[in-house]
Design an enzyme around this catalytic site. Sequence first.
Site, PDB file in Angstrom:
ATOM      1  N   HIS A 143       6.115  -3.386 -10.293  1.00  0.00           N
ATOM      2  CA  HIS A 143       4.968  -3.053 -11.139  1.00  0.00           C
ATOM      3  C   HIS A 143       4.841  -4.027 -12.299  1.00  0.00           C
ATOM      4  CE1 HIS A 143       3.473   0.634  -9.291  1.00  0.00           C
ATOM      5  NE2 HIS A 143       4.730   0.971  -9.061  1.00  0.00           N
TER       6      HIS A 143
ATOM      7  N   GLU B 118       8.336   5.181   0.178  1.00  0.00           N
ATOM      8  CA  GLU B 118       7.230   5.396  -0.763  1.00  0.00           C
ATOM      9  C   GLU B 118       5.925   4.994  -0.093  1.00  0.00           C
ATOM     10  OE1 GLU B 118       7.787   3.552  -4.553  1.00  0.00           O
ATOM     11  OE2 GLU B 118       9.629   4.663  -5.005  1.00  0.00           O
TER      12      GLU B 118
END
Length: 261
Positions: free
Chosen positions: A168, A224
């Site tokens: 991220h 995920e």
Amino acid sequence: MLRSSLAALLLGALITSVAGCAVTREPLVLDPSPSASSMPSASPTRTPTPTPAPTPSPTFDRAARSIDDPASAWVVVNKLRPLQPADFVPPNLRVARIAATQQLEMRDGTATAAEAMFADAAAAGVPLRITSAYRSFESQARINRQLVQQLGQERADIASARPGHSEHQTGLAIDVGALSGTCELDACFGTTPQGLWLVENAYRYGFILRYPDGLTAITGYAYEPWHWRYVGVELATEMRETGVATLEEFFGLPPAPAYAG
């Protein structure tokens, strides 16, 4: 073929002449050099047409972009490969014009690809929204501390990256969910129409599922289905066509199940 035809003609002529000799009793004379008109014509020699050599398929250049430079769309970040520098801030951050739970920034290339993907998903009847995108070093540190308090260090390390090791922070990763919020940030998102659509189509826009099911020993993280990483259409398509699921495997890097220290 020419010899056998000539022999047959000679034999036929010999039989005819012998039959004639029985009646006329004239001496038999064989012409050792038959006339050209009695010779069978040979078929013209045909030159075989050469088979063209197959054109080799172009080889994908895995060194076309850096996997170390945090500014590169191919950068590989994991538990053994921290960002350099650790407090890296990506260039060209902007807010994508897509549905989101809050104002979320990402790299310009990531945003442009996400906007196209979200528009097509909505047209296909599977509207999406994002729940997370770029996180600074400080933001990741805060999230990681909270998870460690709730889960303990070992479980937290499977659920979230430590600061300086997060995708991220590159501005290339987005967390995607259904517009309705169904199975948000949960493994069941992979079974929703939105999750299934992404698995089949996200590569067309340059995204890969970064943490696939059953590959924690390679990526270091639990499954995920919401975490999508932008790598560009070229690399995403190559990984799709070759069936390689992780960046570690594709670039021949060692598995990263745990931090070095």
